[in-house]
Design a protein around this motif. Structure first.
Motif, PDB file in Angstrom:
ATOM      1  N   TYR B  32    -107.479 -43.377 -85.274  1.00 45.03           N
ATOM      2  CA  TYR B  32    -106.729 -43.750 -84.393  1.00 45.03           C
ATOM      3  C   TYR B  32    -105.273 -43.013 -83.463  1.00 45.03           C
ATOM      4  O   TYR B  32    -104.471 -43.604 -84.895  1.00 45.03           O
ATOM      5  CB  TYR B  32    -106.507 -45.122 -83.654  1.00 45.03           C
ATOM      6  N   TYR B  36     -96.370 -42.526 -78.237  1.00 48.92           N
ATOM      7  CA  TYR B  36     -95.789 -43.540 -77.286  1.00 48.92           C
ATOM      8  C   TYR B  36     -94.409 -42.423 -76.752  1.00 48.92           C
ATOM      9  O   TYR B  36     -93.985 -41.234 -77.333  1.00 48.92           O
ATOM     10  CB  TYR B  36     -94.524 -44.033 -78.065  1.00 48.92           C
ATOM     11  N   LEU B  46     -96.841 -46.800 -74.608  1.00 49.56           N
ATOM     12  CA  LEU B  46     -98.010 -45.970 -74.893  1.00 49.56           C
ATOM     13  C   LEU B  46     -98.346 -45.537 -73.732  1.00 49.56           C
ATOM     14  O   LEU B  46     -98.637 -45.639 -72.718  1.00 49.56           O
ATOM     15  CB  LEU B  46     -99.681 -47.199 -75.093  1.00 49.56           C
ATOM     16  N   ARG B  51    -109.078 -40.639 -80.032  1.00 49.74           N
ATOM     17  CA  ARG B  51    -109.636 -41.341 -81.473  1.00 49.74           C
ATOM     18  C   ARG B  51    -110.876 -39.643 -82.450  1.00 49.74           C
ATOM     19  O   ARG B  51    -110.996 -38.519 -81.398  1.00 49.74           O
ATOM     20  CB  ARG B  51    -110.932 -41.964 -81.127  1.00 49.74           C
ATOM     21  N   GLY B  95    -108.613 -48.544 -88.321  1.00 47.18           N
ATOM     22  CA  GLY B  95    -109.023 -49.515 -88.315  1.00 47.18           C
ATOM     23  C   GLY B  95    -108.485 -50.348 -87.085  1.00 47.18           C
ATOM     24  O   GLY B  95    -108.454 -49.904 -85.785  1.00 47.18           O
ATOM     25  N   ASN B  96    -110.052 -51.483 -86.301  1.00 49.09           N
ATOM     26  CA  ASN B  96    -109.321 -51.548 -84.854  1.00 49.09           C
ATOM     27  C   ASN B  96    -108.492 -53.243 -84.992  1.00 49.09           C
ATOM     28  O   ASN B  96    -107.962 -53.636 -84.110  1.00 49.09           O
ATOM     29  CB  ASN B  96    -110.948 -52.558 -84.898  1.00 49.09           C
ATOM     30  N   ASN B  97    -107.901 -53.219 -85.945  1.00 47.37           N
ATOM     31  CA  ASN B  97    -107.413 -55.296 -86.296  1.00 47.37           C
ATOM     32  C   ASN B  97    -106.854 -54.731 -87.438  1.00 47.37           C
ATOM     33  O   ASN B  97    -106.803 -54.464 -88.258  1.00 47.37           O
ATOM     34  CB  ASN B  97    -108.939 -56.353 -86.807  1.00 47.37           C
ATOM     35  N   ASN B  99    -103.589 -53.428 -87.572  1.00 47.63           N
ATOM     36  CA  ASN B  99    -103.656 -52.404 -87.897  1.00 47.63           C
ATOM     37  C   ASN B  99    -101.991 -52.482 -87.658  1.00 47.63           C
ATOM     38  O   ASN B  99    -101.554 -52.951 -87.360  1.00 47.63           O
ATOM     39  CB  ASN B  99    -103.816 -51.735 -86.306  1.00 47.63           C
ATOM     40  N   PHE B 101     -99.222 -49.358 -87.723  1.00 46.32           N
ATOM     41  CA  PHE B 101     -98.755 -48.166 -87.178  1.00 46.32           C
ATOM     42  C   PHE B 101     -98.030 -47.401 -87.671  1.00 46.32           C
ATOM     43  O   PHE B 101     -97.238 -47.907 -88.595  1.00 46.32           O
ATOM     44  CB  PHE B 101     -98.610 -47.987 -86.073  1.00 46.32           C
TER      45      PHE B 101
END
Lengths: 113, 113
Positions: B32, B36, B46, B51, B95-97, B99, B101
């Protein structure tokens, strides 16, 4: 709909002191992350809280600690402040199931003298 | 080791021109890639994200180009306006959870009227 709110906006501390920064997540968000942004640099991940537990941690010493409350708000504590801790501290919130989309607050400017 | 490298550090563009900011990453697990925008005194907001299963994403005047084989991605701002003057950060996460950065070091864009 209130966004991510942080307090205080600015503060000055003396080397060796302790500081507590506060964050209220965006309405409906349950996950809070903290980032440190030094002047002229990108944010660096400190740690993340979900369900009142620290879920991930970045490369920061134990002097940096946090807490998440049942209402999802969070605190960042820094002990034994060093001059190098001077930075903008950003709180970001997200909803667990859509963790990629995070919203930042305006940050707390910490100056250590 | 910096996980995401961003260039240039600063950029001056004439109004109506195209602004291009580049980022490179090493970790192929990243899935991902957001950009920003940060104005002085504000937290990052954002702008647009992509992706690795697509090579380009466009939202209004903002386009992300993604080159998976080269491990590079870039932000193009078409018809740049003085109001676009800000600092731009690329980032990457896995991943999705929960996260975490990883941010680039930022590009300060100045659009001249």
């Amino acid at each position: 709909d209130a966004g991510v709110t942080q307090s205080p906006t600015h503060l000055i501390k003396t080397r060796g002191q302790q500081v507590t920064l506060r964050c209220s997540p965006k309405s409906g968000h349950d996950t809070v992350s903290w980032y440190q942004q030094a002047l002229g640099q990108g944010p660096q991940f400190i740690f993340q809280y979900y369900e009142e537990e620290e879920r991930q941690r970045g490369n920061f010493p134990d002097r940096f600690s946090g807490h998440q409350f049942p209402n999802y708000s969070s605190e960042l504590n820094v002990n034994a402040l060093l001059l190098g801790d001077s930075a903008l501290y950003l709180c970001a919130s997200s909803y667990y199931s859509s963790g990629n989309t995070i919203y930042f607050g305006e940050g707390s400017w910490l100056t250590v003298v | 080791q910096q996980q995401v490298k961003q260039s240039p550090q600063s950029l001056i563009v004439q109004k109506g021109g195209i602004s291009i900011i580049n980022c490179a990453y090493e970790n192929t697990a990243f899935d991902y890639f957001p950009w920003y925008q940060q104005f002085p005194g504000k937290g990052p907001a954002l702008l647009i994200a992509i992706r690795p299963d697509v090579s380009e994403k466009k939202e209004g005047r903002f386009t992300i180009s993604f080159n998976k084989s080269a491990k590079q991605f870039s932000l193009h701002i078409m018809d740049s306006q003085p109001g676009d003057s800000a600092t731009y950060f690329c980032a990457a996460s896995i991943g999705n959870n929960f996260n975490k950065f990883y941010f680039g070091s930022g590009t300060k864009l100045n659009v001249k009227p």
